[in-house]
Design a protein around this motif. Structure first.
Motif, PDB file in Angstrom:
ATOM      1  N   MET A  84       3.013   0.453  -0.956  1.00 30.71           N
ATOM      2  CA  MET A  84       4.373   0.092  -0.563  1.00 30.71           C
ATOM      3  C   MET A  84       4.964   1.088   0.439  1.00 30.71           C
ATOM      4  O   MET A  84       5.904   0.771   1.148  1.00 30.71           O
ATOM      5  CB  MET A  84       5.293   0.004  -1.783  1.00 30.71           C
ATOM      6  N   LYS A  85       4.375   2.262   0.524  1.00 33.76           N
ATOM      7  CA  LYS A  85       4.844   3.277   1.462  1.00 33.76           C
ATOM      8  C   LYS A  85       4.119   3.210   2.800  1.00 33.76           C
ATOM      9  O   LYS A  85       4.525   3.863   3.748  1.00 33.76           O
ATOM     10  CB  LYS A  85       4.667   4.674   0.846  1.00 33.76           C
ATOM     11  N   VAL A  86       3.037   2.435   2.857  1.00 35.37           N
ATOM     12  CA  VAL A  86       2.233   2.314   4.079  1.00 35.37           C
ATOM     13  C   VAL A  86       2.539   0.956   4.700  1.00 35.37           C
ATOM     14  O   VAL A  86       2.186  -0.083   4.142  1.00 35.37           O
ATOM     15  CB  VAL A  86       0.726   2.452   3.770  1.00 35.37           C
ATOM     16  N   ARG A  87       3.200   0.958   5.852  1.00 38.65           N
ATOM     17  CA  ARG A  87       3.707  -0.267   6.481  1.00 38.65           C
ATOM     18  C   ARG A  87       2.661  -1.373   6.627  1.00 38.65           C
ATOM     19  O   ARG A  87       2.922  -2.505   6.226  1.00 38.65           O
ATOM     20  CB  ARG A  87       4.346   0.083   7.834  1.00 38.65           C
ATOM     21  N   PRO A  88       1.476  -1.125   7.188  1.00 36.99           N
ATOM     22  CA  PRO A  88       0.515  -2.222   7.326  1.00 36.99           C
ATOM     23  C   PRO A  88       0.086  -2.821   5.983  1.00 36.99           C
ATOM     24  O   PRO A  88      -0.040  -4.036   5.854  1.00 36.99           O
ATOM     25  CB  PRO A  88      -0.682  -1.591   8.040  1.00 36.99           C
ATOM     26  N   MET A  89      -0.119  -1.970   4.982  1.00 35.36           N
ATOM     27  CA  MET A  89      -0.505  -2.486   3.665  1.00 35.36           C
ATOM     28  C   MET A  89       0.614  -3.330   3.069  1.00 35.36           C
ATOM     29  O   MET A  89       0.382  -4.429   2.569  1.00 35.36           O
ATOM     30  CB  MET A  89      -0.858  -1.348   2.717  1.00 35.36           C
ATOM     31  N   ARG A  90       1.824  -2.816   3.107  1.00 37.47           N
ATOM     32  CA  ARG A  90       2.972  -3.542   2.559  1.00 37.47           C
ATOM     33  C   ARG A  90       3.169  -4.862   3.291  1.00 37.47           C
ATOM     34  O   ARG A  90       3.390  -5.899   2.669  1.00 37.47           O
ATOM     35  CB  ARG A  90       4.236  -2.687   2.643  1.00 37.47           C
ATOM     36  N   PHE A  91       3.038  -4.823   4.619  1.00 33.48           N
ATOM     37  CA  PHE A  91       3.251  -6.044   5.390  1.00 33.48           C
ATOM     38  C   PHE A  91       2.246  -7.128   5.007  1.00 33.48           C
ATOM     39  O   PHE A  91       2.620  -8.243   4.684  1.00 33.48           O
ATOM     40  CB  PHE A  91       3.167  -5.766   6.903  1.00 33.48           C
ATOM     41  N   PHE A  92       0.952  -6.797   5.044  1.00 35.28           N
ATOM     42  CA  PHE A  92      -0.055  -7.836   4.828  1.00 35.28           C
ATOM     43  C   PHE A  92      -0.169  -8.266   3.371  1.00 35.28           C
ATOM     44  O   PHE A  92      -0.393  -9.441   3.092  1.00 35.28           O
ATOM     45  CB  PHE A  92      -1.415  -7.390   5.377  1.00 35.28           C
TER      46      PHE A  92
END
Length: 158
Positions: A84-92
């Motif tokens: 949840m703190k890492v933008r690409p992971m949270r986005f996808f």
């Protein structure tokens, strides 16, 4: 399955264009049908709905498979707090997936309402509202090339 991952990414990226074109066709057909009196014929938007819904369902299937085989998603599922703190992971894993599912539900709902409409004007109005809203959600959730760290190419190769 890891060997199929690049091919699935390619297909998912390619199918995006069928979804966008199908949605645009639906919205334009609905706009063109708005002025057509009270005829009970809902045919002007029936074929665009079929194309749009078919491409969305295919995209959903590809996306769900990718969600389970993607190294990014697997890493995120291993530690959701960090993801949840890492933008690409949270986005996808969360944002893209949720927005696309909501868009699919709205499109499916609109498709049924348009099919059961009492007139072509009602079908066109319903198609414009539900098709347009679902297409806007889809366009907002696509990782376009200009979106910084979540950017993806216009069309990737495999």
């Amino acid at each position: 399955m890891a060997a199929l991952y690049p091919f699935l990414l390619f297909l998912h990226g390619l199918t995006r264009w069928f979804v966008v074109l199908g949605g645009a066709w639906l919205v334009l057909s609905a706009l063109g049908s708005l002025g057509r009196g009270g005829s009970a014929d809902v045919a002007p938007v029936r074929t665009p709905w079929k194309a749009y819904m078919g491409s969305i369902h295919l995209q959903l299937l590809l996306g769900l498979v990718l969600l389970f085989v993607s190294p990014l998603a697997q890493a995120a599922m291993g530690d959701m707090g960090t993801a949840m703190k890492v933008r690409p992971m949270r986005f996808f894993v969360v944002e893209h997936t949720t927005m696309m599912l909501v868009a699919l539900v709205i499109a499916q709902w609109g498709s049924v309402k348009a099919r059961n409409a009492s007139s072509s004007a009602a079908a066109a109005r319903t198609s414009l509202i539900f098709g347009g809203l679902s297409l806007l959600l889809i366009l907002a959730a696509i990782p376009w090339p200009f979106m910084g760290e979540i950017a993806r190419p216009w069309l990737r190769s495999w």
